[in-house]
Design a protein around this motif. Structure first.
Motif, mmCIF file in Angstrom:
data_model
loop_
_atom_site.group_PDB
_atom_site.id
_atom_site.type_symbol
_atom_site.label_atom_id
_atom_site.label_comp_id
_atom_site.label_asym_id
_atom_site.label_seq_id
_atom_site.Cartn_x
_atom_site.Cartn_y
_atom_site.Cartn_z
ATOM 1 N N LEU A 131 13.424 3.535 4.623
ATOM 2 C CA LEU A 131 13.876 2.886 5.852
ATOM 3 C C LEU A 131 15.208 2.181 5.624
ATOM 4 O O LEU A 131 15.597 1.917 4.489
ATOM 5 C CB LEU A 131 12.823 1.879 6.318
ATOM 6 N N ASP A 132 15.872 1.849 6.765
ATOM 7 C CA ASP A 132 17.190 1.217 6.688
ATOM 8 C C ASP A 132 17.120 -0.292 6.649
ATOM 9 O O ASP A 132 18.140 -0.959 6.729
ATOM 10 C CB ASP A 132 18.053 1.664 7.870
ATOM 11 N N ARG A 133 15.909 -0.865 6.588
ATOM 12 C CA ARG A 133 15.751 -2.315 6.541
ATOM 13 C C ARG A 133 15.188 -2.695 5.179
ATOM 14 O O ARG A 133 14.428 -1.919 4.584
ATOM 15 C CB ARG A 133 14.845 -2.786 7.676
ATOM 16 N N PRO A 134 15.521 -3.856 4.646
ATOM 17 C CA PRO A 134 15.031 -4.241 3.318
ATOM 18 C C PRO A 134 13.535 -4.574 3.349
ATOM 19 O O PRO A 134 12.969 -4.897 4.401
ATOM 20 C CB PRO A 134 15.873 -5.464 2.965
ATOM 21 N N ALA A 135 12.948 -4.500 2.199
ATOM 22 C CA ALA A 135 11.524 -4.807 2.052
ATOM 23 C C ALA A 135 11.346 -5.698 0.831
ATOM 24 O O ALA A 135 12.098 -5.630 -0.141
ATOM 25 C CB ALA A 135 10.707 -3.527 1.906
ATOM 26 N N LYS A 136 10.304 -6.547 0.885
ATOM 27 C CA LYS A 136 9.963 -7.431 -0.225
ATOM 28 C C LYS A 136 8.785 -6.821 -0.997
ATOM 29 O O LYS A 136 7.794 -6.420 -0.377
ATOM 30 C CB LYS A 136 9.607 -8.828 0.286
ATOM 31 N N PHE A 137 8.927 -6.824 -2.291
ATOM 32 C CA PHE A 137 7.916 -6.164 -3.130
ATOM 33 C C PHE A 137 7.536 -7.092 -4.281
ATOM 34 O O PHE A 137 8.367 -7.860 -4.771
ATOM 35 C CB PHE A 137 8.479 -4.845 -3.687
ATOM 36 N N GLN A 138 6.271 -7.004 -4.698
ATOM 37 C CA GLN A 138 5.824 -7.743 -5.886
ATOM 38 C C GLN A 138 4.593 -7.039 -6.480
ATOM 39 O O GLN A 138 3.913 -6.255 -5.810
ATOM 40 C CB GLN A 138 5.476 -9.195 -5.548
ATOM 41 N N TYR A 139 4.371 -7.323 -7.772
ATOM 42 C CA TYR A 139 3.182 -6.827 -8.457
ATOM 43 C C TYR A 139 2.093 -7.886 -8.368
ATOM 44 O O TYR A 139 2.329 -9.066 -8.630
ATOM 45 C CB TYR A 139 3.483 -6.512 -9.923
ATOM 46 N N LEU A 140 0.893 -7.420 -8.018
ATOM 47 C CA LEU A 140 -0.226 -8.345 -7.855
ATOM 48 C C LEU A 140 -0.885 -8.707 -9.181
ATOM 49 O O LEU A 140 -1.504 -9.762 -9.296
ATOM 50 C CB LEU A 140 -1.279 -7.738 -6.917
ATOM 51 N N ASP A 141 -0.793 -7.826 -10.154
ATOM 52 C CA ASP A 141 -1.418 -8.088 -11.455
ATOM 53 C C ASP A 141 -0.686 -7.261 -12.500
ATOM 54 O O ASP A 141 0.380 -6.690 -12.241
ATOM 55 C CB ASP A 141 -2.918 -7.758 -11.431
ATOM 56 N N GLY A 142 -1.254 -7.202 -13.696
ATOM 57 C CA GLY A 142 -0.647 -6.421 -14.762
ATOM 58 C C GLY A 142 -1.018 -4.958 -14.723
ATOM 59 O O GLY A 142 -0.599 -4.192 -15.597
ATOM 60 N N GLY A 143 -1.820 -4.534 -13.734
ATOM 61 C CA GLY A 143 -2.236 -3.141 -13.643
ATOM 62 C C GLY A 143 -1.531 -2.410 -12.524
ATOM 63 O O GLY A 143 -0.305 -2.340 -12.480
ATOM 64 N N THR A 144 -2.336 -1.896 -11.597
ATOM 65 C CA THR A 144 -1.768 -1.101 -10.505
ATOM 66 C C THR A 144 -1.627 -1.897 -9.213
ATOM 67 O O THR A 144 -1.235 -1.328 -8.183
ATOM 68 C CB THR A 144 -2.657 0.122 -10.242
ATOM 69 N N GLY A 145 -1.983 -3.181 -9.212
ATOM 70 C CA GLY A 145 -1.895 -3.979 -7.989
ATOM 71 C C GLY A 145 -0.450 -4.215 -7.567
ATOM 72 O O GLY A 145 0.378 -4.668 -8.350
ATOM 73 N N MET A 146 -0.149 -3.898 -6.275
ATOM 74 C CA MET A 146 1.209 -4.053 -5.745
ATOM 75 C C MET A 146 1.134 -4.552 -4.302
ATOM 76 O O MET A 146 0.140 -4.288 -3.595
ATOM 77 C CB MET A 146 1.963 -2.716 -5.776
ATOM 78 N N GLY A 147 2.156 -5.259 -3.891
ATOM 79 C CA GLY A 147 2.234 -5.758 -2.515
ATOM 80 C C GLY A 147 3.617 -5.508 -1.924
ATOM 81 O O GLY A 147 4.621 -5.510 -2.648
ATOM 82 N N LEU A 148 3.632 -5.315 -0.578
ATOM 83 C CA LEU A 148 4.899 -5.019 0.110
ATOM 84 C C LEU A 148 4.873 -5.692 1.472
ATOM 85 O O LEU A 148 3.845 -5.695 2.174
ATOM 86 C CB LEU A 148 5.074 -3.511 0.269
ATOM 87 N N ALA A 149 6.011 -6.246 1.856
ATOM 88 C CA ALA A 149 6.167 -6.845 3.188
ATOM 89 C C ALA A 149 7.488 -6.353 3.775
ATOM 90 O O ALA A 149 8.529 -6.471 3.121
ATOM 91 C CB ALA A 149 6.135 -8.371 3.101
#
Length: 494
Positions: free
Chosen positions: A146-164
């Motif tokens: 997409l042409d708009r920015p997104a915020k990303f972070q890792y939820l833990d040391g494994g596969t957990g991820m978050g996006l806003a």
């Protein structure tokens, strides 16, 4: 297990093969595990970003009253979606909220004819606020469609991820992704694969170990038989270089030893034959000596020299072990010997024993036993003879009531021509070869002669390695009480 490890070359070979398999698998696991985790995380991140971008387009293209249904339909066991009016600020607070959405179970779907489907459980970390990214991360443009920015972070040391990501109407679409913990590296498939590999390598190791141990066992049997004086066929000189060179070395050693013994025996036989002529000449010349006392001394000396020569030749013939090996009844052999000596006036007592089949050179073994029994009857007043069959040895024991042998002389008495009796009378002391010949014969059979002083008298034990037949007799002998000694002749005035 310890006995198998210490006694079997094949067991060690198989154990080292399996150990190398386990170590190699562990090394591969350690090397590839981190790379495997990184690849899985990149793939999950790419999937999450792609699905979020697609969901943003769908939500922006549909009426607001349908957004909740779309979000509910988009939720999966590993991902949750929700819309908030405010943008995320504190990463730790957003991360806590994301885990609350992830661990909340989805509505169960029931299909006709089936029970409700069980949802995999996702366990949050013990401290979800401290295990993820410390701050929001910016998604690279090439990874975000997409042409708009997104915020990303890792939820833990494994596969957990978050996006806003902010949508056109000012609200924010939030996405949390975390796969439940799988079976890990050591799952049923990997264990089955490792087991099949271990089984295959064990079969190969057994085949390889047999190729090594069979020539070694053949060499051990040949060396044992050759050491006992039995004729041994040359070993086959086949197989790997090390095995072939070992067989060649053994064959050469056997050939050289046989040739050496034969040459020495022929040389001594020739010497003995050549000595008979000058001894006969000396005996004839001694007959012409006028002094009776001098003539008797000369004839006695000549007879002693001839006796020693014949005894020496007999001793060397025993070392040559020319007699063929065969199986005989050892009990009958010793018993008949005792009967013969009893008929000659010796005090001999033989203890009856079960029949024992033994593979030996019977004439040589009979001579060794005769020497021991005659010594006991001559110097120990009487001879008590018995046979003891054990799991490892078959012993012919001769005991007497004589003065015994001092410990300092027990090894010297086996030296040729050594006599504890200091007189030169051949009627009382012999020539000193009886024990030497007995030990030579015993050692050619793989055994030995052992002397032990008793409270009164001497015990002479001719020990022989037990054969399978002798070992089988031992169990039967243990069940029956020992019969009393069979006195073949009383001690005539001794």
């Amino acid at each position: 297990m310890t006995r198998l490890w210490s006694g079997s070359l094949a067991a060690r070979f198989i154990a080292f093969t399996l150990l190398s398999l386990v170590l190699s698998q562990a090394a591969v696991f350690l090397i590839s595990w981190d790379e495997h985790g990184q690849v899985m995380r990149k793939a999950s991140k790419g999937e999450m970003l792609s699905r979020c971008a697609s969901l943003v387009r769908v939500l922006e293209a549909t009426p607001p009253d349908l957004q909740d249904d779309i979000l509910a339909a988009s939720n999966t066991t590993s991902s949750r979606y929700w819309v908030s009016s405010e943008g995320p600020a504190d990463p730790a607070a957003w991360r806590k909220e994301a885990w609350e959405h992830l661990v909340r179970p989805l509505p169960r779907v029931v299909f006709p004819g089936y029970g409700p489907m069980a949802e995999p459980r996702i366990d949050p970390p013990a401290q979800p606020a401290a295990t993820g990214s410390p701050d929001w991360l910016t998604v690279r443009p090439e990874a975000w469609p997409l042409d708009r920015p997104a915020k990303f972070q890792y939820l833990d040391g494994g596969t957990g991820m978050g996006l806003a990501v902010r949508m056109e109407n000012g609200t924010w679409l939030n996405s949390a992704f975390a796969k439940p913990a799988g079976e890990g590296f050591w799952n049923a498939q990997s264990l089955t694969s490792l087991g099949l590999t271990a089984l295959l390598l064990t079969g190969i190791a057994v085949f390889a170990a047999r190729g090594i141990t069979q020539p070694l066992r053949r060499l051990a049997r040949a060396a044992e038989a050759f050491g006992r004086g039995q004729p041994v066929e040359p070993l086959p000189e086949t197989g790997p270089d090390d095995v072939r060179r070992t067989a060649q070395a053994f064959n050469r050693m056997q050939e050289r030893l046989v040739r050496f013994v034969d040459d020495r025996t022929r040389m001594l036989a020739a010497i003995g034959h050549d000595l008979r002529t000058p001894l006969t000449s000396l005996r004839l010349r001694a007959e012409f000596v006028a002094d009776d006392e001098l003539r008797d001394k000369m004839l006695s000396t000549i007879a002693e020299i001839q006796s020693m020569t014949e005894a020496t030749l007999a001793f060397m013939r025993e070392e040559g072990t020319a007699e063929a090996t065969r199986t005989v009844d050892l009990t009958a052999l010793v018993e008949s010997l005792c009967e013969d000596l009893a008929e000659l006036g010796h005090a001999v007592a033989f203890t009856e024993a079960p029949k024992i089949g033994y593979r030996c050179r019977p004439a040589a073994l009979r001579r060794a036993c005769r020497n021991l029994v005659e010594n006991a009857a001559r110097y120990g007043e009487c001879a008590r003879v018995r046979i003891e069959a054990g799991a490892q040895n078959v012993d012919i024991v001769v005991e007497d009531d004589g003065p015994g042998i001092p410990e300092t002389f027990r090894e010297q008495v086996f030296a040729p021509f050594y006599r504890l009796e200091n007189s030169r009378n051949r009627e009382t002391g012999g020539v000193g070869l009886g024990l030497a010949i007995a030990r030579t014969i015993a050692r050619h059979h793989g055994g030995d002669v052992i002397l032990t002083n008793l409270a009164r008298g001497l015990s002479v034990r001719l020990t022989l390695p037990a054969s399978e037949a002798a070992a089988s007799i031992c169990a039967a002998a243990d069940q029956d009480p020992a019969p009393p000694p069979l006195v073949l002749a009383p001690a005539p005035g001794r």
